[in-house]
Design a protein around this motif. Sequence first.
Motif, PDB file in Angstrom:
ATOM      1  N   PRO A 106       0.730  -1.180   0.101  1.00 45.97           N
ATOM      2  CA  PRO A 106      -0.027  -0.088   0.061  1.00 45.97           C
ATOM      3  C   PRO A 106       0.816   1.223   0.128  1.00 45.97           C
ATOM      4  CG  PRO A 106      -1.000  -1.550   1.594  1.00 45.97           C
ATOM      5  CD  PRO A 106       0.390  -2.401   0.879  1.00 45.97           C
ATOM      6  N   ASN A 107       2.063   1.249   0.364  1.00 41.93           N
ATOM      7  CA  ASN A 107       3.057   2.490   0.306  1.00 41.93           C
ATOM      8  C   ASN A 107       3.185   3.222  -0.957  1.00 41.93           C
ATOM      9  OD1 ASN A 107       4.235   2.928   3.139  1.00 41.93           O
ATOM     10  ND2 ASN A 107       4.336   0.764   2.781  1.00 41.93           N
ATOM     11  N   VAL A 108       3.012   2.277  -2.288  1.00 42.37           N
ATOM     12  CA  VAL A 108       3.377   2.843  -3.329  1.00 42.37           C
ATOM     13  C   VAL A 108       2.011   3.406  -3.973  1.00 42.37           C
ATOM     14  CG1 VAL A 108       2.729   0.927  -4.753  1.00 42.37           C
ATOM     15  CG2 VAL A 108       4.545   2.350  -5.465  1.00 42.37           C
ATOM     16  N   HIS A 109       0.892   3.147  -3.086  1.00 47.38           N
ATOM     17  CA  HIS A 109      -0.370   3.683  -3.657  1.00 47.38           C
ATOM     18  C   HIS A 109      -0.714   4.778  -2.893  1.00 47.38           C
ATOM     19  CE1 HIS A 109      -1.635   0.146  -6.085  1.00 47.38           C
ATOM     20  NE2 HIS A 109      -0.629  -0.454  -4.990  1.00 47.38           N
ATOM     21  N   ALA A 433      -7.683   6.327   2.262  1.00 44.46           N
ATOM     22  CA  ALA A 433      -7.468   6.913   0.768  1.00 44.46           C
ATOM     23  C   ALA A 433      -8.319   8.162   0.632  1.00 44.46           C
ATOM     24  CB  ALA A 433      -7.910   5.917  -0.323  1.00 44.46           C
ATOM     25  N   LEU A 434      -9.548   8.169   1.287  1.00 44.22           N
ATOM     26  CA  LEU A 434     -10.616   9.038   1.074  1.00 44.22           C
ATOM     27  C   LEU A 434     -10.436  10.372   1.760  1.00 44.22           C
ATOM     28  CD1 LEU A 434     -13.871   6.957   0.582  1.00 44.22           C
ATOM     29  CD2 LEU A 434     -12.278   7.886  -1.204  1.00 44.22           C
ATOM     30  N   GLU A 435      -9.468  10.393   2.868  1.00 46.28           N
ATOM     31  CA  GLU A 435      -9.255  11.421   3.535  1.00 46.28           C
ATOM     32  C   GLU A 435      -7.872  12.222   3.306  1.00 46.28           C
ATOM     33  OE1 GLU A 435     -11.106   9.302   7.674  1.00 46.28           O
ATOM     34  OE2 GLU A 435      -9.149   8.550   6.702  1.00 46.28           O
ATOM     35  N   ARG A 436      -7.225  11.993   2.345  1.00 45.64           N
ATOM     36  CA  ARG A 436      -6.047  12.608   1.792  1.00 45.64           C
ATOM     37  C   ARG A 436      -5.829  12.832   0.270  1.00 45.64           C
ATOM     38  NH1 ARG A 436      -3.423   7.034   3.492  1.00 45.64           N
ATOM     39  NH2 ARG A 436      -3.438   5.785   1.637  1.00 45.64           N
ATOM     40  N   ASP A 437      -5.203  14.035   0.061  1.00 48.93           N
ATOM     41  CA  ASP A 437      -4.957  14.326  -1.250  1.00 48.93           C
ATOM     42  C   ASP A 437      -4.011  13.115  -2.114  1.00 48.93           C
ATOM     43  OD1 ASP A 437      -5.968  16.609  -0.735  1.00 48.93           O
ATOM     44  OD2 ASP A 437      -4.225  17.733  -0.712  1.00 48.93           O
ATOM     45  N   HIS A 438      -4.314  12.842  -3.226  1.00 47.58           N
ATOM     46  CA  HIS A 438      -3.700  11.821  -3.932  1.00 47.58           C
ATOM     47  C   HIS A 438      -3.114  12.362  -5.391  1.00 47.58           C
ATOM     48  CE1 HIS A 438      -2.086   7.737  -4.562  1.00 47.58           C
ATOM     49  NE2 HIS A 438      -2.599   7.972  -5.663  1.00 47.58           N
ATOM     50  N   TYR A 439      -1.840  11.894  -5.695  1.00 41.67           N
ATOM     51  CA  TYR A 439      -1.497  12.068  -6.960  1.00 41.67           C
ATOM     52  C   TYR A 439      -0.579  10.567  -7.171  1.00 41.67           C
ATOM     53  CZ  TYR A 439       1.064  13.544 -11.370  1.00 41.67           C
ATOM     54  OH  TYR A 439       1.484  13.490 -12.646  1.00 41.67           O
ATOM     55  N   ASP A 440      -0.738   9.894  -8.367  1.00 41.95           N
ATOM     56  CA  ASP A 440       0.154   8.655  -8.635  1.00 41.95           C
ATOM     57  C   ASP A 440       1.475   9.059  -9.262  1.00 41.95           C
ATOM     58  OD1 ASP A 440      -1.221   5.871  -7.864  1.00 41.95           O
ATOM     59  OD2 ASP A 440      -2.917   7.234  -8.780  1.00 41.95           O
ATOM     60  N   LEU A 441       2.580   8.890  -8.430  1.00 39.47           N
ATOM     61  CA  LEU A 441       3.916   9.298  -8.805  1.00 39.47           C
ATOM     62  C   LEU A 441       4.386   8.154  -9.481  1.00 39.47           C
ATOM     63  CD1 LEU A 441       5.085  11.024  -5.502  1.00 39.47           C
ATOM     64  CD2 LEU A 441       5.164  11.944  -7.908  1.00 39.47           C
ATOM     65  N   VAL A 442       3.775   6.905  -9.317  1.00 38.98           N
ATOM     66  CA  VAL A 442       4.425   5.572  -9.826  1.00 38.98           C
ATOM     67  C   VAL A 442       3.647   5.174 -11.225  1.00 38.98           C
ATOM     68  CG1 VAL A 442       5.090   3.065  -9.566  1.00 38.98           C
ATOM     69  CG2 VAL A 442       6.019   4.917  -8.007  1.00 38.98           C
ATOM     70  N   PHE A 443       2.495   5.202 -10.952  1.00 34.85           N
ATOM     71  CA  PHE A 443       1.708   4.302 -11.885  1.00 34.85           C
ATOM     72  C   PHE A 443       1.236   5.208 -13.026  1.00 34.85           C
ATOM     73  CE2 PHE A 443       0.382   2.431  -7.620  1.00 34.85           C
ATOM     74  CZ  PHE A 443       1.095   1.172  -7.891  1.00 34.85           C
ATOM     75  N   HIS A 444       1.215   6.465 -13.084  1.00 36.64           N
ATOM     76  CA  HIS A 444       1.482   7.149 -14.086  1.00 36.64           C
ATOM     77  C   HIS A 444       2.683   6.845 -15.135  1.00 36.64           C
ATOM     78  CE1 HIS A 444      -1.901   9.638 -13.541  1.00 36.64           C
ATOM     79  NE2 HIS A 444      -1.523  10.371 -12.502  1.00 36.64           N
ATOM     80  N   VAL A 445       3.744   6.525 -14.385  1.00 40.46           N
ATOM     81  CA  VAL A 445       4.951   6.003 -15.118  1.00 40.46           C
ATOM     82  C   VAL A 445       4.773   4.581 -15.782  1.00 40.46           C
ATOM     83  CG1 VAL A 445       7.103   5.517 -15.003  1.00 40.46           C
ATOM     84  CG2 VAL A 445       6.326   7.374 -13.646  1.00 40.46           C
ATOM     85  N   LEU A 446       3.797   3.950 -15.379  1.00 36.09           N
ATOM     86  CA  LEU A 446       3.626   2.494 -15.692  1.00 36.09           C
ATOM     87  C   LEU A 446       2.412   2.357 -16.703  1.00 36.09           C
ATOM     88  CD1 LEU A 446       4.625   0.565 -12.431  1.00 36.09           C
ATOM     89  CD2 LEU A 446       5.892   1.178 -14.300  1.00 36.09           C
TER      90      LEU A 446
END
Length: 703
Positions: A106-109, A433-446
Amino acid sequence: MSEKRIGVCNLCEAICGLELTVEGDRVTAVRGNKDDPLSRGHICPKGVAIGDIHADPDRLRRPVRRVGDAWLEIGWDEAFDLVADGLAKAINDHGRDALGIYLGNPNVHSLGSMTHGTAMVKTLRTRNKFSATSVDQLPHQLLAHLLYGHQLMLPIPDLDRTSYFLVFGANPMASNGSLMTVPDFPNRLRALHDRGGRMVVLDPRRTETAKVADEHHFVRPGTDAWILLAMLRTVLSEGLASPPAYVDGLREVTDAISTFTPELAERASGLAAEEILRLAREFAGAEGAAAYGRIGVSTTRFGTVAQWAVQLLNLVTGNLDQVGGTMFTSPAIDAVGTGLIGRGHHDVWRSRVRGLPEFGGELPVAVLTEEIETPGEGQVRALLTLSGNPVLSTPDGARLERAVEGLDFMAAVDIYVNETTQHADVILPPTTALERDHYDLVFHVLAVRNTARFTPAVFDKGRDQRHDWEIYREIALRTSARLKQRKPLRKRLTERMRLTLSPTFLIGMLLRTGKAGVTISDLRKHPSGVDLGPLQPDQLPGRLQTADGRIDTAPTLVLDDVARLLEEALPESGELLLIGRRHKQDCNSWMHNSERLTKGQPRHQLMMNGTDLTERGIADGSTVTVRSRVGEVRVEVSATDDMMPGVVSLPHGYGHQRDGVLMGRAREVVGVSINDLTDPERLDVSGNAALSGVPVTVSASRS
């Protein structure tokens, strides 16, 4: 009164966009977001259940301290001090390597984990770092480092334009892609067929993906390397290769694989030699072809060789860096080019007991147990787990659990009292997940298409809650302040400043320096995401991170392992080999506390070919005992023609019926842990656990 909000499902790699209906602090409905340029309205059962995690009564919301067999809620300051005291004592008394750290999937998410979790780990300076990487994907990252110069330079299949998709040991119909972010795979596959393309799957189980393929071939677990090398040999020996000019070492490769004939591959794998030849020729002759191998390939004793052959098959046929083949993404935040994630390094140090090499600063998790059990300098005496459950997720989990029980101190950053964290002294629960801002640093790369998306938190965090990045900051700063060997003042101040900046602020900075011309303001105006277009060809050799700007196809480490493969004994007649499996409703070991995801037909059974059952006098539906070198489990068996004869399958992530686990629904979910059978002695050369192809026996259980 209900309202609509835009969200994101970051529970798996598909990163699907969501439309949420919210009433107060509850999610009352979830739909796929049709305006999301990557997921296009797709949603799977996990996304539908994302509100269940937020509302879960078993989820920890405040820190807890273990007192005997009970848990006591405590304040954040007390909790941070207890954790810092425990970690610092281990380091001060026994040295920095007395602390072990395990990072779960879950850390990478989580954006905060990516920006601050790794930064915290670095401040603690231990060499005993472990993660889920060496459970299922280390061969990929090692090869990306060796071939392309960076551990995250992973070529992605151009699925939306390929004409021939060749799949080894992967099940994207269930996984939504893995190290290939591909939401809406079913519709993408339909589009492939509509344009006259084909998908061919090689797998020891007729998976959900195999059932919708144009061809499926059974292959014995762990033998993909023989097949792939035979295919590569065919392409090179029959003049079908068209490698780019920036490639070196193909003569050495040709010599090294010369004995891997289709006939040898047939004896190893069970796939007919003529089929191997046909597949190799079809792949080489296709207009835009992509070969892809995943967990079923990586988690074997020769995962690195097999994944190397996948890369070379794409490269020598001219399909690397070309439309319809495999390409590198052009993300708005380039985790490769920015240095946000390191290039990786190999064998800078080795594990204390078995002498296995690190990669990228981490040791193989298969050695964690022995590093806890074995006395001496550098013995792990304290453990910090970050959103991980290694008792269920890593080899010989039962033995690891016994080792963890003997630690001097353990702390966990986690939202549940699970099979691992129940042994902690303190648990610090982050927001979800629903309580924090999110941007996918890894999965946009993949991803199979270039997009960017920033998703603000759907719910405000409670006054007495902390984000993961805030927890990591406090652990780092308070532990460092307690260490006898203090760092230089300038370094301490730099670490404090780095850890104090919020993830959202850091994302804004990184976007401003990116080449896509996208700012966080742009993304806030377009919460469904921004489409940056299809993957772009002809990026090589310019984007290579290697020292000479070229690709060396013949790394010594890999060629030495090819020689080891030649010495490997072929599977014995009558031997049963164990493999795992995954379902759309499962997310490793941690979403079984959702009734929505666990109701219906049970999915825990040992799947076994009917012929194998008959030969052993075992009745379908009966309880059997499955034994491996390290342990045994009792589980119901289910007969199915979807299993290759000689192969049995258990799902990953089950086995919650342990005393002390405080996950009410999960404890009711029937099933056993496959990792009570997997063997920490069985490893790939990269150090990745060989969880697939484990020799087992199956017998009827006595009443």
